[in-house]
Design a protein around this motif. Structure first.
Motif, mmCIF file in Angstrom:
data_model
loop_
_atom_site.group_PDB
_atom_site.id
_atom_site.type_symbol
_atom_site.label_atom_id
_atom_site.label_comp_id
_atom_site.label_asym_id
_atom_site.label_seq_id
_atom_site.Cartn_x
_atom_site.Cartn_y
_atom_site.Cartn_z
ATOM 1 N N ALA A 1 0.840 -1.208 0.000
ATOM 2 C CA ALA A 1 0.000 0.000 0.000
ATOM 3 C C ALA A 1 0.868 1.247 0.000
ATOM 4 C CB ALA A 1 -0.892 0.001 1.217
ATOM 5 N N HIS A 2 0.392 2.269 -0.678
ATOM 6 C CA HIS A 2 1.056 3.575 -0.632
ATOM 7 C C HIS A 2 0.707 4.218 0.713
ATOM 8 C CE1 HIS A 2 2.415 7.542 -1.645
ATOM 9 N NE2 HIS A 2 2.761 7.163 -2.855
ATOM 10 N N ASP A 3 1.679 4.802 1.375
ATOM 11 C CA ASP A 3 1.466 5.394 2.704
ATOM 12 C C ASP A 3 0.338 6.421 2.733
ATOM 13 O OD1 ASP A 3 2.900 4.156 4.575
ATOM 14 O OD2 ASP A 3 4.502 5.643 4.743
ATOM 15 N N VAL A 4 0.121 7.097 1.599
ATOM 16 C CA VAL A 4 -0.912 8.138 1.579
ATOM 17 C C VAL A 4 -2.288 7.539 1.910
ATOM 18 C CG1 VAL A 4 -1.502 8.044 -0.908
ATOM 19 C CG2 VAL A 4 -1.727 10.188 0.335
ATOM 20 N N SER A 5 -2.477 6.259 1.592
ATOM 21 C CA SER A 5 -3.769 5.615 1.879
ATOM 22 C C SER A 5 -3.990 5.533 3.387
ATOM 23 C CB SER A 5 -3.805 4.209 1.292
ATOM 24 O OG SER A 5 -3.353 4.223 -0.035
ATOM 25 N N TRP A 6 -2.926 5.204 4.128
ATOM 26 C CA TRP A 6 -3.065 5.128 5.594
ATOM 27 C C TRP A 6 -3.241 6.530 6.167
ATOM 28 C CZ3 TRP A 6 -4.367 0.692 4.751
ATOM 29 C CH2 TRP A 6 -3.562 -0.339 4.290
ATOM 30 N N GLU A 7 -2.530 7.485 5.583
ATOM 31 C CA GLU A 7 -2.693 8.879 6.054
ATOM 32 C C GLU A 7 -4.148 9.320 5.882
ATOM 33 O OE1 GLU A 7 1.826 9.759 4.507
ATOM 34 O OE2 GLU A 7 0.195 10.912 3.630
ATOM 35 N N LEU A 8 -4.737 8.936 4.744
ATOM 36 C CA LEU A 8 -6.128 9.334 4.482
ATOM 37 C C LEU A 8 -7.104 8.603 5.396
ATOM 38 C CD1 LEU A 8 -6.219 9.660 0.605
ATOM 39 C CD2 LEU A 8 -6.366 11.468 2.306
ATOM 40 N N LEU A 9 -6.748 7.368 5.778
ATOM 41 C CA LEU A 9 -7.622 6.662 6.731
ATOM 42 C C LEU A 9 -7.627 7.396 8.074
ATOM 43 C CD1 LEU A 9 -7.183 2.805 6.263
ATOM 44 C CD2 LEU A 9 -9.238 4.162 5.911
ATOM 45 N N GLY A 10 -6.473 7.954 8.451
ATOM 46 C CA GLY A 10 -6.388 8.733 9.700
ATOM 47 C C GLY A 10 -7.355 9.909 9.639
ATOM 48 N N LYS A 11 -7.322 10.652 8.544
ATOM 49 C CA LYS A 11 -8.214 11.804 8.397
ATOM 50 C C LYS A 11 -9.655 11.332 8.222
ATOM 51 C CE LYS A 11 -8.143 15.866 8.317
ATOM 52 N NZ LYS A 11 -8.651 16.705 9.422
ATOM 53 N N GLY A 12 -9.822 10.239 7.460
ATOM 54 C CA GLY A 12 -11.161 9.684 7.221
ATOM 55 C C GLY A 12 -11.849 9.317 8.536
ATOM 56 N N ARG A 13 -11.060 8.801 9.487
ATOM 57 C CA ARG A 13 -11.617 8.420 10.797
ATOM 58 C C ARG A 13 -12.248 9.646 11.485
ATOM 59 N NH1 ARG A 13 -13.592 4.145 12.240
ATOM 60 N NH2 ARG A 13 -15.200 5.629 12.709
ATOM 61 N N VAL A 14 -11.523 10.763 11.423
ATOM 62 C CA VAL A 14 -12.024 12.001 12.058
ATOM 63 C C VAL A 14 -13.312 12.457 11.363
ATOM 64 C CG1 VAL A 14 -11.455 14.426 12.558
ATOM 65 C CG2 VAL A 14 -9.663 12.671 12.676
ATOM 66 N N LEU A 15 -13.304 12.431 10.023
ATOM 67 C CA LEU A 15 -14.474 12.885 9.270
ATOM 68 C C LEU A 15 -15.679 11.985 9.555
ATOM 69 C CD1 LEU A 15 -12.781 13.584 5.795
ATOM 70 C CD2 LEU A 15 -13.228 15.221 7.622
ATOM 71 N N ALA A 16 -15.431 10.664 9.570
ATOM 72 C CA ALA A 16 -16.526 9.717 9.803
ATOM 73 C C ALA A 16 -17.097 9.893 11.209
ATOM 74 C CB ALA A 16 -16.025 8.287 9.598
ATOM 75 N N ASP A 17 -16.213 10.111 12.188
ATOM 76 C CA ASP A 17 -16.692 10.323 13.564
ATOM 77 C C ASP A 17 -17.504 11.606 13.658
ATOM 78 O OD1 ASP A 17 -15.519 7.983 14.278
ATOM 79 O OD2 ASP A 17 -13.771 8.876 15.248
ATOM 80 N N ASP A 18 -17.049 12.647 12.962
ATOM 81 C CA ASP A 18 -17.800 13.919 12.977
ATOM 82 C C ASP A 18 -19.206 13.739 12.403
ATOM 83 O OD1 ASP A 18 -15.829 15.323 14.155
ATOM 84 O OD2 ASP A 18 -15.121 16.361 12.354
ATOM 85 N N GLY B 1 -20.728 10.770 12.285
ATOM 86 C CA GLY B 1 -21.393 9.634 12.929
ATOM 87 C C GLY B 1 -21.688 8.519 11.941
ATOM 88 N N VAL B 2 -20.753 8.280 10.999
ATOM 89 C CA VAL B 2 -20.950 7.235 9.987
ATOM 90 C C VAL B 2 -19.743 6.295 9.977
ATOM 91 C CG1 VAL B 2 -22.406 8.681 8.512
ATOM 92 C CG2 VAL B 2 -19.929 8.666 8.153
ATOM 93 N N GLU B 3 -19.816 5.254 9.147
ATOM 94 C CA GLU B 3 -18.723 4.281 9.061
ATOM 95 C C GLU B 3 -17.570 4.793 8.197
ATOM 96 O OE1 GLU B 3 -20.412 0.774 7.424
ATOM 97 O OE2 GLU B 3 -20.810 -0.097 9.382
ATOM 98 N N LEU B 4 -16.370 4.329 8.542
ATOM 99 C CA LEU B 4 -15.212 4.579 7.694
ATOM 100 C C LEU B 4 -14.868 3.276 6.980
ATOM 101 C CD1 LEU B 4 -12.721 6.248 6.760
ATOM 102 C CD2 LEU B 4 -11.535 5.374 8.779
ATOM 103 N N ALA B 5 -14.779 3.337 5.664
ATOM 104 C CA ALA B 5 -14.462 2.122 4.910
ATOM 105 C C ALA B 5 -13.255 2.349 4.004
ATOM 106 C CB ALA B 5 -15.664 1.696 4.079
ATOM 107 N N ALA B 6 -12.488 1.271 3.815
ATOM 108 C CA ALA B 6 -11.376 1.296 2.859
ATOM 109 C C ALA B 6 -11.813 0.461 1.668
ATOM 110 C CB ALA B 6 -10.146 0.680 3.508
ATOM 111 N N PHE B 7 -11.308 0.766 0.474
ATOM 112 C CA PHE B 7 -11.560 -0.164 -0.628
ATOM 113 C C PHE B 7 -10.289 -0.330 -1.435
ATOM 114 C CE2 PHE B 7 -12.152 2.378 -4.578
ATOM 115 C CZ PHE B 7 -12.207 3.663 -4.049
ATOM 116 N N VAL B 8 -10.071 -1.576 -1.837
ATOM 117 C CA VAL B 8 -8.819 -1.888 -2.520
ATOM 118 C C VAL B 8 -9.118 -2.741 -3.743
ATOM 119 C CG1 VAL B 8 -8.347 -3.831 -0.934
ATOM 120 C CG2 VAL B 8 -6.476 -2.838 -2.231
#
Ligand SMILES: Cc1cc2nc3c(=O)[nH]c(=O)nc-3n(C[C@H](O)[C@H](O)[C@H](O)COP(=O)(O)OP(=O)(O)OC[C@H]3O[C@@H](n4cnc5c(N)ncnc54)[C@H](O)[C@@H]3O)c2cc1C
Length: 446
Positions: free
Chosen positions: A127-144, A146-153
């Motif tokens: 995986a490219h590191d940027v994907s994990w970086e985006l999951l970090g930000k995605g977690r914050v957005l999803a929590d804000d 109140g929805v699920e955070l999903a990855a797709f590959v």
């Protein structure tokens, strides 16, 4: 035949401004109006054309300062009272424009689109590191939200990356596997992504602004007829509107623009590597894995991969990983003078980087360029030598832990972000510094 009594239509009212409450937020109400009933005046306050207003309340909901309200004529108020006394059985009048309003990338109702998705970019199963970086930000957005955070590959034998995504914060992961997806091709990855998006309808879709990500994001957004904000440096949720605020430099980096995708879904944004921090990997964290088939066969794809030639540019240097960067700008005057920066970097365990001017002049390779069109870096120490500090350079290095700037112009903008500023000639200061470090006998401690 008995005639049914005619239903009384519930009045919808008209929007109006509450005096003194508008904060001139940038015309969100105007953007939300589906019938162009709002004009902005010289004070950037809304003026509602009541003849056009259909009472849909979108502007009222969009206003971050609660500066708009619905008002009803005395006749309408009397009707509302009557309806209330009858138990409010009347149907609200359907706003004419709402049904005509295009909404959603391929669905008409944007409320159906839920969840934050991150594309896991991979090459040969890594995986490219940027994907994990985006999951970090995605977690914050999803929590804000109140929805699920999903990855797709997408890929061939990439299930393990979906599992890895749980450790970086995903609740769910979708994997689409096929030998046809082994190597990236726009057509196959586009078809796979669009299929997943249309089936599961995420409201937000994030991708890395890498070569691959830029290509795929543009193709997906075009296919889904939705908006895409490329190269975002910041992502937030407007909690009131439940909308993604996508911030990126605009007009050559002179302003930061916050862009909203209000009427289409998914809201798509790309972010360059190393702009967002990578979250810590949580060992043992799990989630739901959903495997989706990929229907296309090799013969369905026009583009063929004949050979993969790995680029060697930038292989030898990774300025993102360096803890210390000694960076040179146009004021260094020549490639030969960069040798002094290299000497200093060698002494303190650093790596040489530079401004775009240094790259344009051919003094450094592109992999060493810092800034908007180069790399975003976060070293512990950044030494800026004869760099003026243009905004396009600052966006790439201003989050360094400690910044030392050397410049002969005391008004150089680089001093605004520097923790230690040295006003002077770089050709005197750098040799002095090298000499002093040598004399001190200081050693690099990792
Ligand atoms: C769309 C776009 C994208 C861009 N992307 C990037 C990017 O990614 N990275 C980037 O860096 N730029 C980028 N730029 C260019 C940016 O606008 C500036 O032009 C560039 O950063 C300036 O480089 P510099 O500081 O080396 O040169 P200058 O701005 O020319 O500054 C040279 C500095 O050296 C100082 N100096 C000269 N001699 C000495 C001396 N002997 N001792 C001490 N100080 C001295 C001067 O006082 C001056 O401040 C971009 C521009 C655009 C429009």
């Amino acid at each position: 035949m008995e005639q049914k009594p005619k239903k009384i239509k519930k009045p919808r009212g008209k929007a109006r401004l509450i005096e003194g409450k508008c904060i001139a937020c940038g015309a969100r109400c105007q953007m939300s109006c589906p019938v162009d009933a709002i004009e902005m005046n010289a004070k950037e306050e809304p003026v509602v054309d009541t003849a056009k207003c259909i009472g849909c309340t979108k502007c009222v909901k969009a206003c971050p300062a609660d500066a708009l309200e619905m008002f009803f004529t005395p006749e309408e108020q009397a009707l509302l009272k009557e309806l209330e006394s009858q138990g409010a059985a009347a149907e609200p009048d359907e706003p004419e424009a709402e049904s005509k309003q295009p909404a959603g990338g391929s669905e008409s109702n944007i409320a159906l689109w839920k969840g934050v998705w991150v594309f896991i970019e991979q090459f040969e199963g890594h995986a490219h590191d940027v994907s994990w970086e985006l999951l970090g930000k995605g977690r914050v957005l999803a929590d804000d939200l109140g929805v699920e955070l999903a990855a797709f590959v997408l890929g061939d034998n990439v299930r393990h990356l979906a599992q890895e995504a749980f450790g970086y914060g995903a609740d769910k992961a979708y994997s689409m596997e096929s030998p046809v997806l082994k190597h990236y091709r726009t057509e196959s990855y586009l078809r796979g992504t669009v299929e997943l998006v249309n089936k599961y309808k995420p409201e937000i879709l994030l991708m890395g602004a890498t070569g691959l990500g830029r290509d795929l994001a543009g193709a997906v957004a075009t296919d889904l007829k939705t908006g895409l904000t490329a190269d975002c440096t910041q992502l937030d949720i407007d909690k009131k509107m439940r909308i993604l605020e996508q911030t990126r430099p605009a007009f050559g980096g002179n302003i930061m623009a916050t862009i909203l995708t209000e009427t289409r879904r998914p809201q798509m944004a790309s972010v360059r590597p190393h702009v967002m921090p990578k979250p810590l990997f949580q060992q043992g964290r799990t989630g739901v894995l959903i495997e989706e088939p990929f229907a296309l066969q090799e013969d369905d794809i026009a583009a063929k991969i004949i050979e993969i030639i790995k680029s060697s540019e930038g292989k030898s240097v990774n300025i993102n990983a360096a803890k210390i960067l000694v960076s040179g700008g146009r004021g260094m005057l020549s490639k030969e003078n960069f040798a002094k920066l290299q000497e200093l970097a060698d002494l303190i365990g650093g790596v040489v980087s530079g401004s775009r001017c240094a790259f344009d002049e051919g003094w450094i390779e592109h992999a060493r360029q810092v800034g908007q069109t180069g790399k975003t870096v976060h070293p512990k120490l950044y030494i800026a030598c004869a760099i003026s500090g243009a905004i396009q350079h600052l966006v790439g290095m201003q989050d360094s832990e400690y910044i030392i700037a050397i410049n002969k112009d005391k008004n150089a903008p680089i001093f605004e972000v520097a923790h230690l500023g040295i006003v002077g000639d770089v050709f005197e200061i750098i040799p002095d510094l090298i000499e002093k470090i040598k004399q001190s006998g200081a050693k690099i401690v990792e």
